[in-house]
Motif scaffolding. Structure first.
Motif, PDB file in Angstrom:
ATOM      1  N   GLU A 105      10.364  11.786  34.003  1.00 62.23           N
ATOM      2  CA  GLU A 105      10.141  10.382  33.649  1.00 62.23           C
ATOM      3  C   GLU A 105       9.114  10.286  32.515  1.00 62.23           C
ATOM      4  O   GLU A 105       9.284   9.496  31.578  1.00 62.23           O
ATOM      5  N   ALA A 106       8.071  11.110  32.622  1.00 66.45           N
ATOM      6  CA  ALA A 106       7.031  11.099  31.589  1.00 66.45           C
ATOM      7  C   ALA A 106       7.643  11.470  30.240  1.00 66.45           C
ATOM      8  O   ALA A 106       7.378  10.816  29.217  1.00 66.45           O
ATOM      9  N   LYS A 107       8.486  12.499  30.248  1.00 65.87           N
ATOM     10  CA  LYS A 107       9.113  12.973  29.012  1.00 65.87           C
ATOM     11  C   LYS A 107       9.954  11.862  28.373  1.00 65.87           C
ATOM     12  O   LYS A 107       9.897  11.628  27.162  1.00 65.87           O
ATOM     13  N   GLU A 108      10.711  11.184  29.224  1.00 65.19           N
ATOM     14  CA  GLU A 108      11.590  10.126  28.742  1.00 65.19           C
ATOM     15  C   GLU A 108      10.780   8.962  28.157  1.00 65.19           C
ATOM     16  O   GLU A 108      11.087   8.446  27.077  1.00 65.19           O
ATOM     17  N   ARG A 109       9.712   8.580  28.892  1.00 62.43           N
ATOM     18  CA  ARG A 109       8.882   7.467  28.418  1.00 62.43           C
ATOM     19  C   ARG A 109       8.191   7.814  27.100  1.00 62.43           C
ATOM     20  O   ARG A 109       8.090   6.976  26.204  1.00 62.43           O
ATOM     21  N   ILE A 110       7.693   9.037  27.020  1.00 62.22           N
ATOM     22  CA  ILE A 110       6.999   9.463  25.791  1.00 62.22           C
ATOM     23  C   ILE A 110       7.971   9.408  24.612  1.00 62.22           C
ATOM     24  O   ILE A 110       7.635   8.908  23.534  1.00 62.22           O
ATOM     25  N   HIS A 111       9.170   9.895  24.838  1.00 64.33           N
ATOM     26  CA  HIS A 111      10.190   9.873  23.782  1.00 64.33           C
ATOM     27  C   HIS A 111      10.456   8.433  23.339  1.00 64.33           C
ATOM     28  O   HIS A 111      10.479   8.121  22.140  1.00 64.33           O
ATOM     29  N   GLN A 112      10.626   7.544  24.319  1.00 64.72           N
ATOM     30  CA  GLN A 112      10.934   6.145  23.992  1.00 64.72           C
ATOM     31  C   GLN A 112       9.766   5.473  23.265  1.00 64.72           C
ATOM     32  O   GLN A 112       9.964   4.712  22.318  1.00 64.72           O
ATOM     33  N   LEU A 113       8.557   5.768  23.726  1.00 64.37           N
ATOM     34  CA  LEU A 113       7.387   5.133  23.102  1.00 64.37           C
ATOM     35  C   LEU A 113       7.184   5.637  21.671  1.00 64.37           C
ATOM     36  O   LEU A 113       6.851   4.861  20.772  1.00 64.37           O
ATOM     37  N   LEU A 114       7.385   6.948  21.462  1.00 68.70           N
ATOM     38  CA  LEU A 114       7.243   7.482  20.102  1.00 68.70           C
ATOM     39  C   LEU A 114       8.279   6.862  19.162  1.00 68.70           C
ATOM     40  O   LEU A 114       7.991   6.584  18.001  1.00 68.70           O
ATOM     41  N   GLU A 115       9.466   6.626  19.702  1.00 70.43           N
ATOM     42  CA  GLU A 115      10.498   5.936  18.909  1.00 70.43           C
ATOM     43  C   GLU A 115      10.040   4.512  18.603  1.00 70.43           C
ATOM     44  O   GLU A 115      10.165   4.030  17.476  1.00 70.43           O
ATOM     45  N   MET A 116       9.488   3.859  19.629  1.00 68.96           N
ATOM     46  CA  MET A 116       9.101   2.457  19.481  1.00 68.96           C
ATOM     47  C   MET A 116       7.991   2.285  18.441  1.00 68.96           C
ATOM     48  O   MET A 116       8.023   1.350  17.644  1.00 68.96           O
ATOM     49  N   ILE A 117       7.011   3.190  18.454  1.00 69.78           N
ATOM     50  CA  ILE A 117       5.896   3.043  17.507  1.00 69.78           C
ATOM     51  C   ILE A 117       6.211   3.704  16.159  1.00 69.78           C
ATOM     52  O   ILE A 117       5.394   3.678  15.248  1.00 69.78           O
ATOM     53  N   GLY A 118       7.373   4.296  16.054  1.00 70.21           N
ATOM     54  CA  GLY A 118       7.819   4.852  14.777  1.00 70.21           C
ATOM     55  C   GLY A 118       7.119   6.139  14.378  1.00 70.21           C
ATOM     56  O   GLY A 118       6.968   6.420  13.189  1.00 70.21           O
TER      57      GLY A 118
END
Lengths: 316, 320
Positions: free
Chosen positions: A126-139
């Motif tokens: 879950e952490a991996k997935e969230r980190i991936h999504q957040l890095l995408e979100m903040i560009g």
């Protein structure tokens, strides 16, 4: 001057409830040195964006640090999500972006976010997935292996924002969230705040940029010298009921306007002000940049990324 | 859910932050270079070279470890508080004692790595200089190779991958020095009497373990002091505390019977002499295990008291 009464009744389940909160800093000999916060009371209603405004040294950061359990109130009561600010169970539901981007300079964004994920005991996948999504979100996906010490202030700020949202918090505390960001970043953060509020999150923010606050906050409290001088919804504080603005397309014939002014003077008894509305600089700037983006690549943060899906899913 | 996640995450990060500091590498590298070069520098020692090398190498280990422990423990807390990272971290669901104890464990981990590298270097130096007339190159050259190869490989790695130089160099030294011991053990020495199979100086390792216990005490004391004091004060107080402990037998010993104040000071000061058994190495073949266990118990109890005081102090600390 005494603090105005809280805008909501005490029966409301406030996300943050402060009553007669006092913070006095003491010197080495325990003598009172500075009274940073003087008997303030306020409620932050759940699902709202609440702005804590004030000049430097007005007590905003001290109040936030008491809410986070980093400073201890000298007197008064403070409840955060129905419990003491020291409660680690409550901290599990809070996201905090400090005024400066306090990050470990040697760590990469990936390491930084993984570290914070471990503090929340998030399962690895879950952490991996969230980190991936957040890095995408903040560009900043493309810079995930670079040490954050090499980042510009704006890029570090985005990492700070990502760590604040990693636990999908119910209460998000943002200290000067747009400080150091370019207009695109500022626009993105404002949109993010509105999107989070729309999903039932409570946001408490401080900012010197009053135009930004005006765009996102439902309610504000204005602090000065440790005291709340004004508090309420933006509509109740800012609407000038004694003035009215009438807006219509500019007539093709110049005489029409002249006739209209003459008629208005006859009805109202005074000559109304006549101006053409001006577009705000921010949307104009964003439009120019958006047009140019297709032509140039950037090593900084990518723009206009969508909200991280895990933040979308959990909203109320 | 991962059990103990925050505790070990903070400890790991602290160890990583400690070994990524240039000062840490500088001090560690200086100590390892000092130990490695000892047999190359000694001449005309009238049959005493083995003892001189052993004593000097362990002194390097102890003094270097003391500096590193006090500096890293003092800096990690005061710097985190100053830099604001502690505020962000403590705004997360992390209890203050967990934060404090995890920080201390992280530094102890970094000190353990340094001690391992320094003891490996000591074993190689003692064997390389055991004979007054001839340098045992089968031990001296692997040690020298480890010393030079670590930073060089880290530099190349940094150039190609951008990985941090300091931590990579330090970790490589921690791997290469024990590797050099294994290599030297497999090479035929110039004199059969020097071969590790016959002469591996186990008591030196026992003294090394005792030195590590003393360094754990330094780390605990420095961490506790750093909750309230800046780095310079932590370094000064640690130096004073452990110097006092080193001299406590000599200064306080004669007054212990008569003065309760002397007894109190003797109990509070860390008795470093209990961990510095170089003289015992001359007479004994091995240090009795009971003694090592007792010393470990004393170090654990003294460190626990420091950590308890530090946790209490940190619990009350206002993070602004």
């Amino acid at each position: 001057m005494t603090s105005p009464p809280p805008s909501r009744s005490q029966t409301t389940d406030a996300a943050i409830r402060a009553r007669d909160l006092v913070k006095t800093f003491r010197d080495f000999w325990r003598r009172p040195k500075v009274e940073a916060v003087h008997s303030i009371s306020f409620d932050v209603p759940p699902g709202q964006v609440f702005g804590l405004l004030g000049p430097n040294g007005s007590g905003k950061s001290t109040t936030i640090k008491m809410i986070l359990g980093l400073l201890f109130p000298t007197s008064g009561t403070l409840e955060v999500l129905g419990a003491s600010p020291q409660d680690t169970g409550v901290k599990r539901r809070i996201g905090y972006l400090p005024e400066e981007s306090y990050l470990y300079p040697q760590l990469t964004p990936l390491e930084t976010l993984s570290f914070y994920a471990r503090l929340f005991n998030l399962p690895a996948e879950e952490a991996k997935e969230r980190i991936h999504q957040l890095l995408e979100m903040i560009g900043l996906s493309h810079a995930r292996h670079r040490p954050v010490g090499e980042f510009s202030k704006g890029m570090a700020r985005r990492i700070g924002l990502a760590q604040a949202l990693l636990n999908d918090p119910d209460l998000i505390i943002l200290d000067e969230p747009t400080s150091g960001l370019d207009p695109q970043g500022t626009h993105q953060v404002k949109n993010l705040i509105l999107a989070l509020a729309a999903r039932g999150k409570t946001v408490l923010l401080t900012s010197h940029l009053l135009a930004d606050v005006e765009e996102v906050c439902n309610e504000v409290a204005i602090l000065f010298n440790g005291r709340i001088l004004a508090q309420g919804t933006l509509d109740s504080l800012l609407t000038q009921k004694q003035k009215t603005t009438l807006s219509f397309p500019t007539p093709r014939q110049p005489d029409t306007l002249r006739e209209l002014m003459k008629a208005a003077k006859g009805i109202l008894g005074t000559v109304p002000a006549l101006t053409h509305p001006r577009q705000a600089l921010e949307p104009y700037f964003l439009e120019v940049i958006r047009k140019a983006e297709g032509d140039f690549a950037t090593s900084g943060a990518a723009q206009d990324a969508p909200l991280a899906p895990f933040l979308e899913q959990r909203g109320g | 859910m991962r059990r103990g996640g925050p505790f070990f995450a903070i400890a790991w990060l602290t160890a990583l932050e400690a070994i990524r500091r240039p000062v840490f590498l500088l001090v560690a590298l200086s100590c390892l270079a000092g130990i490695t070069l000892l047999p190359w520098m000694l001449n005309y020692t009238l049959g005493d070279s083995g003892r001189i090398i052993r004593d000097s190498a362990l002194s390097f280990t102890f003094v270097g470890g003391l500096l590193l422990a006090a500096y890293a423990a003092g800096e990690t807390l005061s710097r985190e508080l100053q830099r604001g990272t502690a505020a962000v971290l403590l705004a997360k669901p992390v209890k203050r004692p967990v934060f404090f104890l995890a920080k201390t464990l992280g530094i102890i981990l970094a000190i353990l790595l340094f001690t391992l590298a320094a003891l490996s270097a000591t074993l190689l130096a003692v064997r390389a200089g055991a004979n007054d007339l001839m340098l045992d190159r089968t031990a001296a050259l692997p040690a020298l190779a480890a010393l030079l190869l670590g930073p060089a490989a880290a530099g190349i790695w940094n150039h190609h991958t951008g990985r941090p130089f300091t931590s990579t160099a330090f970790l490589l030294l921690c791997v290469l020095f024990p590797g050099a011991v294994l290599l030297a053990a497999g090479l035929p020495p110039p004199f059969e009497s020097l071969a590790f199979a016959h002469t591996l100086p186990w008591p030196i390792l026992q003294v090394g373990v005792l030195i590590f216990f003393a360094l754990c005490m330094v780390t605990s004391a420095a961490s506790a002091l750093a909750t309230r004091l800046p780095l310079s004060a932590v370094l000064l107080l640690c130096a004073g505390l452990f110097l006092g402990g080193l001299m406590s037998d000599y200064v306080l010993g004669p007054h212990l019977e008569a003065s309760w104040l002397a007894r109190l000071a003797y109990a509070v000061l860390p008795n470093v002499q209990a961990f510095w058994l170089l003289d015992a190495l001359d007479g004994l073949h091995r240090i009795p295990s009971v003694y090592v266990l007792t010393a470990a118990g004393y170090a654990a109890a003294w460190s626990a008291l420091c950590l308890l005081a530090g946790s209490f102090s940190f619990q009350k600390l206002e993070i602004s």
